[in-house]
Design a protein around this motif. Structure first.
Motif, PDB file in Angstrom:
ATOM      1  N   SER A  72      55.227  37.243  25.913  1.00  0.00           N
ATOM      2  CA  SER A  72      53.929  36.602  25.660  1.00  0.00           C
ATOM      3  C   SER A  72      53.980  35.549  24.554  1.00  0.00           C
ATOM      4  O   SER A  72      53.049  34.770  24.399  1.00  0.00           O
ATOM      5  CB  SER A  72      52.877  37.661  25.316  1.00  0.00           C
ATOM      6  OG  SER A  72      53.250  38.348  24.136  1.00  0.00           O
ATOM      7  N   TRP A  73      55.064  35.489  23.797  1.00  0.00           N
ATOM      8  CA  TRP A  73      55.222  34.541  22.687  1.00  0.00           C
ATOM      9  C   TRP A  73      56.219  33.432  22.980  1.00  0.00           C
ATOM     10  O   TRP A  73      56.435  32.552  22.151  1.00  0.00           O
ATOM     11  CB  TRP A  73      55.661  35.293  21.431  1.00  0.00           C
ATOM     12  CG  TRP A  73      54.506  35.822  20.667  1.00  0.00           C
ATOM     13  CD1 TRP A  73      53.792  36.954  20.918  1.00  0.00           C
ATOM     14  CD2 TRP A  73      53.915  35.228  19.523  1.00  0.00           C
ATOM     15  NE1 TRP A  73      52.799  37.095  20.006  1.00  0.00           N
ATOM     16  CE2 TRP A  73      52.847  36.047  19.126  1.00  0.00           C
ATOM     17  CE3 TRP A  73      54.187  34.069  18.795  1.00  0.00           C
ATOM     18  CZ2 TRP A  73      52.055  35.747  18.036  1.00  0.00           C
ATOM     19  CZ3 TRP A  73      53.397  33.782  17.704  1.00  0.00           C
ATOM     20  CH2 TRP A  73      52.339  34.616  17.331  1.00  0.00           C
ATOM     21  N   ALA A  77      57.276  30.550  20.204  1.00  0.00           N
ATOM     22  CA  ALA A  77      58.363  30.806  19.258  1.00  0.00           C
ATOM     23  C   ALA A  77      59.693  30.962  19.988  1.00  0.00           C
ATOM     24  O   ALA A  77      59.733  31.356  21.161  1.00  0.00           O
ATOM     25  CB  ALA A  77      58.069  32.064  18.445  1.00  0.00           C
ATOM     26  N   ALA A  78      60.783  30.650  19.286  1.00  0.00           N
ATOM     27  CA  ALA A  78      62.149  30.836  19.780  1.00  0.00           C
ATOM     28  C   ALA A  78      63.020  31.213  18.592  1.00  0.00           C
ATOM     29  O   ALA A  78      62.593  31.085  17.439  1.00  0.00           O
ATOM     30  CB  ALA A  78      62.652  29.558  20.448  1.00  0.00           C
ATOM     31  N   ILE A  79      64.231  31.672  18.855  1.00  0.00           N
ATOM     32  CA  ILE A  79      65.137  32.097  17.788  1.00  0.00           C
ATOM     33  C   ILE A  79      66.487  31.408  17.930  1.00  0.00           C
ATOM     34  O   ILE A  79      66.834  30.901  18.992  1.00  0.00           O
ATOM     35  CB  ILE A  79      65.337  33.624  17.791  1.00  0.00           C
ATOM     36  CG1 ILE A  79      65.812  34.108  19.171  1.00  0.00           C
ATOM     37  CG2 ILE A  79      64.060  34.334  17.366  1.00  0.00           C
ATOM     38  CD1 ILE A  79      66.148  35.586  19.248  1.00  0.00           C
ATOM     39  N   SER A  88      65.287  32.449  23.665  1.00  0.00           N
ATOM     40  CA  SER A  88      64.241  33.465  23.540  1.00  0.00           C
ATOM     41  C   SER A  88      64.843  34.856  23.366  1.00  0.00           C
ATOM     42  O   SER A  88      64.152  35.784  22.945  1.00  0.00           O
ATOM     43  CB  SER A  88      63.322  33.441  24.763  1.00  0.00           C
ATOM     44  OG  SER A  88      64.063  33.693  25.931  1.00  0.00           O
ATOM     45  N   SER A  89      66.136  35.016  23.662  1.00  0.00           N
ATOM     46  CA  SER A  89      66.791  36.318  23.542  1.00  0.00           C
ATOM     47  C   SER A  89      68.289  36.111  23.352  1.00  0.00           C
ATOM     48  O   SER A  89      68.870  35.188  23.928  1.00  0.00           O
ATOM     49  CB  SER A  89      66.525  37.137  24.807  1.00  0.00           C
ATOM     50  OG  SER A  89      67.107  38.411  24.709  1.00  0.00           O
ATOM     51  N   LEU A 120      59.103  39.817  16.662  1.00  0.00           N
ATOM     52  CA  LEU A 120      60.452  39.805  17.229  1.00  0.00           C
ATOM     53  C   LEU A 120      60.776  41.223  17.668  1.00  0.00           C
ATOM     54  O   LEU A 120      60.411  42.186  16.989  1.00  0.00           O
ATOM     55  CB  LEU A 120      61.501  39.363  16.207  1.00  0.00           C
ATOM     56  CG  LEU A 120      61.592  37.904  15.854  1.00  0.00           C
ATOM     57  CD1 LEU A 120      62.802  37.659  14.951  1.00  0.00           C
ATOM     58  CD2 LEU A 120      61.687  37.024  17.084  1.00  0.00           C
ATOM     59  N   MET A 121      61.477  41.339  18.775  1.00  0.00           N
ATOM     60  CA  MET A 121      61.877  42.642  19.281  1.00  0.00           C
ATOM     61  C   MET A 121      63.360  42.857  19.010  1.00  0.00           C
ATOM     62  O   MET A 121      64.167  41.944  19.190  1.00  0.00           O
ATOM     63  CB  MET A 121      61.588  42.727  20.781  1.00  0.00           C
ATOM     64  CG  MET A 121      60.120  42.622  21.104  1.00  0.00           C
ATOM     65  SD  MET A 121      59.777  42.388  22.865  1.00  0.00           S
ATOM     66  CE  MET A 121      60.567  43.796  23.584  1.00  0.00           C
ATOM     67  N   PHE A 122      63.698  44.074  18.575  1.00  0.00           N
ATOM     68  CA  PHE A 122      65.080  44.463  18.320  1.00  0.00           C
ATOM     69  C   PHE A 122      65.383  45.676  19.187  1.00  0.00           C
ATOM     70  O   PHE A 122      64.601  46.631  19.212  1.00  0.00           O
ATOM     71  CB  PHE A 122      65.288  44.808  16.846  1.00  0.00           C
ATOM     72  CG  PHE A 122      65.125  43.619  15.949  1.00  0.00           C
ATOM     73  CD1 PHE A 122      66.208  42.823  15.630  1.00  0.00           C
ATOM     74  CD2 PHE A 122      63.876  43.272  15.458  1.00  0.00           C
ATOM     75  CE1 PHE A 122      66.056  41.712  14.824  1.00  0.00           C
ATOM     76  CE2 PHE A 122      63.713  42.163  14.654  1.00  0.00           C
ATOM     77  CZ  PHE A 122      64.809  41.381  14.337  1.00  0.00           C
ATOM     78  N   ALA A 123      66.506  45.625  19.902  1.00  0.00           N
ATOM     79  CA  ALA A 123      66.872  46.725  20.786  1.00  0.00           C
ATOM     80  C   ALA A 123      68.319  47.123  20.560  1.00  0.00           C
ATOM     81  O   ALA A 123      69.202  46.268  20.464  1.00  0.00           O
ATOM     82  CB  ALA A 123      66.655  46.326  22.244  1.00  0.00           C
ATOM     83  N   ILE A 124      68.531  48.426  20.481  1.00  0.00           N
ATOM     84  CA  ILE A 124      69.867  49.019  20.489  1.00  0.00           C
ATOM     85  C   ILE A 124      69.836  50.005  21.648  1.00  0.00           C
ATOM     86  O   ILE A 124      69.082  50.985  21.615  1.00  0.00           O
ATOM     87  CB  ILE A 124      70.200  49.741  19.172  1.00  0.00           C
ATOM     88  CG1 ILE A 124      70.195  48.769  17.998  1.00  0.00           C
ATOM     89  CG2 ILE A 124      71.555  50.430  19.280  1.00  0.00           C
ATOM     90  CD1 ILE A 124      70.434  49.425  16.643  1.00  0.00           C
ATOM     91  N   GLY A 125      70.606  49.712  22.675  1.00  0.00           N
ATOM     92  CA  GLY A 125      70.553  50.549  23.874  1.00  0.00           C
ATOM     93  C   GLY A 125      69.154  50.484  24.473  1.00  0.00           C
ATOM     94  O   GLY A 125      68.595  49.408  24.654  1.00  0.00           O
TER      95      GLY A 125
END
Length: 140
Positions: A72-73, A77-79, A88-89, A120-125
């Motif tokens: 949705s962002w 925004a971008a990184i 975006s990821s 911002l989303m952070f994922a481990i597994g």
């Protein structure tokens, strides 16, 4: 020792490298979430008009970490981290050792407008957490 080139790591820090204004996610990812200054105007980066530096620290030995802008962002925004361009990821891979060291990833957030709070989303597994960065003001 980990290679800067292959991992995207910009540097290393001991436990003293963690900032009190940072948020610790999963006990292994440190993200500076506090407000520091207004985003810097930039040109030549397509639709992205502003930039703010936001390094990430990841504890050595952590598995791959996916960092992403929520869907949705993605128009706002971008990184960018390492040499991966404006996206975006992306996935950051921490070094395996030395134990107790934090790998520093230089980078930050690009914005279309100077918005105050960016998720911002952070994922481990399969584990995912959303962190809010105070960018052009404080997140409420």
């Amino acid at each position: 020792m980990c290679s800067y080139q292959s991992s995207g790591v910009s540097g290393f820090a001991g436990s003293s490298g963690l900032d009190a204004r940072s948020q610790l996610e999963f006990g292994r990812i440190s993200v500076y979430t506090g407000y520091s200054q207004m985003p810097v105007p930039v040109t030549g980066h397509g639709p992205w008009r502003y930039w703010q530096k936001r390094p990430i620290l990841i504890l050595a030995g952590t598995g791959p970490v996916r960092v992403s802008v929520p869907a949705s962002w993605r128009q706002q925004a971008a990184i960018t981290y390492g040499t991966r361009g404006i996206v975006s990821s992306l996935v950051l891979t921490a070094c395996h050792r030395p134990a107790g060291r934090w790998d520093l990833y230089a980078g930050g957030v690009y914005l279309r407008s100077a918005t105050s709070c960016v998720p911002l989303m952070f994922a481990i597994g399969k584990h995912v957490v959303t962190t809010h960065l105070s960018v052009a003001g404080r997140c409420s």
